[in-house]
Design a protein around this motif. Structure first.
Motif, PDB file in Angstrom:
ATOM      1  N   SER A   1      -1.956 -76.623  37.433  1.00 49.66           N
ATOM      2  CA  SER A   1      -3.276 -76.180  37.843  1.00 49.66           C
ATOM      3  C   SER A   1      -3.843 -75.186  36.827  1.00 49.66           C
ATOM      4  O   SER A   1      -3.201 -74.186  36.493  1.00 49.66           O
TER       5      SER A   1
ATOM      6  N   ARG B   1     -14.343 -77.099  32.194  1.00 49.08           N
ATOM      7  CA  ARG B   1     -13.788 -76.655  33.470  1.00 49.08           C
ATOM      8  C   ARG B   1     -13.072 -75.311  33.278  1.00 49.08           C
ATOM      9  O   ARG B   1     -13.186 -74.399  34.104  1.00 49.08           O
TER      10      ARG B   1
ATOM     11  N   GLU C   1     -13.964 -77.937  39.671  1.00 49.54           N
ATOM     12  CA  GLU C   1     -12.874 -78.919  39.583  1.00 49.54           C
ATOM     13  C   GLU C   1     -13.260 -79.956  38.543  1.00 49.54           C
ATOM     14  O   GLU C   1     -14.414 -80.020  38.132  1.00 49.54           O
TER      15      GLU C   1
ATOM     16  N   ALA D   1      -9.328 -83.119  43.658  1.00 47.49           N
ATOM     17  CA  ALA D   1     -10.566 -82.584  43.083  1.00 47.49           C
ATOM     18  C   ALA D   1     -11.769 -83.073  43.890  1.00 47.49           C
ATOM     19  O   ALA D   1     -12.650 -82.289  44.258  1.00 47.49           O
TER      20      ALA D   1
END
Ligand SMILES: Nc1ncnc2c1ncn2[C@@H]1O[C@H](COP(=O)(O)OP(=O)(O)OP(=O)(O)O)[C@@H](O)[C@H]1O
Length: 762
Positions: free
Chosen positions: A67, A442, A453, A467
């Motif tokens: 992430s 992003r 996302e 997402a």
């Protein structure tokens, strides 16, 4: 294309996606007229049950996805610790902190998303947080600057004649339907429509449903968000209600092909909701989900399969007992995309496996009626149903354009950030030309404290679904996407679509901006237009729904340059995040390899005892197809493979002749068309008409055709291509006169064809 053929290596998952629906008899008072449809319904939540996309994908040996937010949070923590312990962290970090402080203020503001509105007083102190763009509503300057000329080529008489011979002369149903009630739909379908809040058919539904109920082939087009999905699912369900339900009669009768997995999930959801009060079973067959559970589901012969082409072919080749021999209806959603080069081989492989007698329906907002394209699908006198002006935007869409002046291309990121920080603060999809760029932006947005996302083909299926879900439920304000998300996705509440760059083709542009202003709602698109995009700008304006729906937005240059400075300050931080991410990726890959090795040692015997899976292309062909598809996602595409992406100019290369690179067949076709256009050569024209007529087969459900079967004909010989009637015809002929659309007379021989039909009649 790799996405479509991804194989799941987990055996543990047993999540079956077949959705059996209730077969209980209808209870009349179950219809509650007071019911209010929850339009905020989320197909993903519905699909995964409790909004947990992890259930959807395999729970295998792959490590959790990395992430970006985690990495950024970790870096912030590290920097904070350094600061607390008195270590100098440098100017970059402190400037980021400032930026984040600004953002927090901005987030609290009550923001009006309309481009004309000013923001609240809190923002007035900071020139970077004020929405004071000048909006030129008459768009005169830009329109003149890019003065439009009609660039669409008029159809020659030869082309017109060819189309007349290929298509059915009908252009829609004779009766205009203003209500679903006049369409002779069954009660379970009407009940589902009421539950969904569909009180009145949209124009494409009113045009399609009666024609499709007759079993005719359809080529349909209507603007984005106009309800095309229900337009083809409703008649399919209605027809399936009258299928043979006897013992051993289970068969897969319909396949709906879509280009992306996300779209398949969405289509599956719409189908499931519309079939809620029937016993019709649907099954989702897409890459990224467990092959094993799909095999189990397919063995039960679901009535409808919603699939992406790659995984469907995988099952055709590798799942024992699965065939498309009983298929009656084949639908291509986003058909122009499916007919394009990227899917050509896969589509040909699927079409080859379907009976020729099937009904075929093709839909898209940018549907082509070019005969050259459509002949691939061996259509039978298709009815053309184009309810909107060809290739136009939705009526509720306001198109804005922001000019990127020559030499200022590097300011695109600053422009985007300024737009999103000051004006368009939530429910925004941002389209970018590449996965890499989408990922970088992003990171930038996340560093600036904006909830964001990303959605593109570099992500795992799990990440893609997550997402989408976070964006759908409003947990994040921005979705950085590539063209993977440009088609079909129906996300409620998308207010703005921003094109970081102008796409290479008009179709691509229309699909992108079509993610907003859906189902009669209003929406706004904002496109950054460079000097090289003039032609596309012209086309976009020309295909807009109204002249008053076009705006020229000007972002003050001082604001842009301030954001450009800020982004420049962030550069090192972005590189550091990318670097951390790379390291993490390597680490996880190593862990995965280790686990894989352990598995191999532990389960060697079982793994090698499994039959090897086969694929219809060789490894090399597959790689080429993947490369083409990848290129098409990034550069855009044109149905028929005439790529129009911006090509780098190379003066050193000799000029290619107009036929070079074409196959012999394509070259010949092109030459013939040119000849037709120039001299209207009657001979050629007649040949084309003859060939189009030859493809016509009057064997559809409403026009039963007599056929004789030789007594000694073997089963194998009759298989697939020799069929002149699908299961629908057989099923429905057993109940003459039960449905409108069934035109079989008692004396028609079709009911008596073969043992099966003859026995069952009456
Ligand atoms: N008859 C109807 N009444 C009200 N809403 C409808 C009706 N039919 C469809 N809708 C709604 O319209 C929205 C758009 O439908 P859908 O996704 O099928 O559009 P589409 O034409 O396929 O768009 P795209 O070209 O982008 O794929 C959906 O949210 C759907 O619920």
């Amino acid at each position: 294309m790799a996405d479509y053929v991804m194989t799941i290596d987990s055996d543990s998952e047993d999540h079956v996606v077949t959705k059996p629906t209730s077969s209980k008899p209808e209870i009349e008072d179950a219809l509650n007229p007071e019911f209010i449809f929850d339009v905020s319904g989320d197909p993903y939540i519905d699909f995964v049950g409790h909004g947990e996309p992890n259930d959807l994908v395999k729970q295998g040996t792959k490590p959790d996805p990395i992430s970006v937010d985690e990495i950024i949070a970790r870096r912030r923590l590290k920097n904070k610790r350094k600061r607390d312990t008195g270590v100098d962290i440098g100017s970059d970090d402190s400037s980021n902190e400032d930026l984040l402080d600004d953002d927090d203020d901005a987030d609290d503001d009550d923001v009006e998303n309309s481009g004309n509105e000013e923001n609240s007083s809190e923002e007035d102190d900071d020139p970077l947080c004020t929405s004071d763009e000048e909006v030129n509503t008459d768009f005169q300057e830009t329109e003149e600057a890019y003065s439009s000329s009609d660039d669409s080529e008029p159809e020659t008489q030869a082309v017109k004649d060819r189309k007349a011979a290929f298509f059915d002369s009908e252009t829609g149903p004779r009766d205009v339907h203003h209500s679903f009630l006049t369409m002779n739909l069954s009660r379970p379908i009407l009940k589902a429509l009421t539950t969904l809040g569909f009180h009145k058919p949209t124009p494409i539904q009113a045009a399609t449903i009666p024609v499709a109920l007759l079993g005719k082939d359809v080529v349909g087009g209507a603007v984005t968000g106009s309800g095309k999905t229900a337009a083809f699912i409703i008649p399919i369900l209605e027809r399936l209600l009258y299928r043979d339900k006897g013992k051993n009669a289970a068969a897969t009768r319909c396949v709906i092909l879509v280009p992306t997995r996300e779209l398949a999930v969405q289509c599956f959801d719409v189908g499931t909701k519309l079939a809620a009060h029937t016993d019709i079973r649907l099954c989702l067959i897409v890459g990224g989900l467990s092959i094993k559970s799909q095999e189990v589901a397919l063995r039960s012969r679901p009535d409808i399969i919603i699939a992406t082409p790659g995984r469907l072919i995988d099952h055709i080749h590798n799942s024992p007992s699965f065939t498309l021999d009983t298929l009656d209806v084949l639908v291509l959603d986003e058909a122009d995309r499916m007919l394009s080069d990227g899917f050509a081989d896969e589509l040909a492989e699927i079409v080859k496996s379907c009976p020729t007698s099937r009904q075929t329906m093709l839909f898209s907002a940018t549907m082509t009626d070019s005969v050259d394209e459509l002949v691939k699908m061996s259509l039978n006198k298709p009815v053309r149903l184009f309810v909107d002006p060809k290739k136009s935007t939705a009526r509720g869409l306001v198109q804005e354009f922001v000019r990127v002046r020559a030499g200022k291309e590097s300011e695109r990121s600053a422009l985007l950030t300024a737009l999103c920080k000051r004006t368009f603060k939530s429910n925004v999809i941002i389209f970018l030309r590449s996965k890499k760029l989408a990922h970088q932006m992003r990171i930038v947005f996340s560093l600036l404290g904006m909830k964001c996302e990303e959605l593109h083909g570099d992500l795992s299926q799990e990440q893609r679904l997550k997402a989408l879900q976070l964006f759908r439920d409003g947990s994040v304000d921005f979705l950085m996407a590539t063209d993977l998300a440009s088609r079909g996705l129906d996300i409620k509440g998308v207010e703005t679509v921003i094109n970081y760059d102008m796409p290479g083709q008009l179709a691509q542009y229309l699909h992108r901006v079509g993610r907003t202003a859906r189902a009669g709602r209003k929406g706004r698109s904002v496109t950054l237009v460079g000097e090289a995009d003039r032609k596309m700008l012209k086309a976009a304006i020309k295909h807009g729904s109204g002249e008053d729906q076009v705006r020229h937005r000007i972002v003050p240059p001082e604001v842009v340059s301030k954001w450009a400075e800020k982004l420049d300050d962030l550069k090192d931080e972005v590189s550091a995040v990318l670097c951390d991410e790379k390291e993490e990726k390597h680490l996880r890959k190593a862990e995965m390899e280790l686990k894989k090795g352990e598995n191999m040692i532990e389960h060697e015997a079982e793994i090698y005892s499994r039959p090897a899976r086969t694929w219809f292309q060789s490894g090399k062909e597959k790689l080429t197809a993947e490369a083409i598809s990848k290129q098409q996602y990034e550069d855009g595409f044109v149905a028929g493979g005439k790529k129009q992406g911006k090509k780098p100019l190379d003066d050193t290369k000799p000029k290619r002749d107009k036929f070079s690179g074409l196959s012999r067949r394509a070259k010949r076709r092109k030459m013939i068309m040119e000849e037709d256009a120039e001299v209207g050569d009657q001979k050629t024209l007649n040949a084309a008409i003859r060939s189009a007529k030859k493809t016509a087969r009057p064997s559809k459900i409403g026009v039963p055709e007599k056929r004789t079967i030789k007594p000694k004909e073997t089963r194998k010989a009759r298989k697939v291509t020799s069929r002149t009637g699908g299961a629908f015809e057989r099923d429905m002929d057993q109940k003459p006169g039960r449905r409108e659309g069934l035109r079989a007379n008692k004396n028609d021989a079709i009911g008596g064809i073969g043992k099966k039909g003859g026995k069952r009649k009456k």
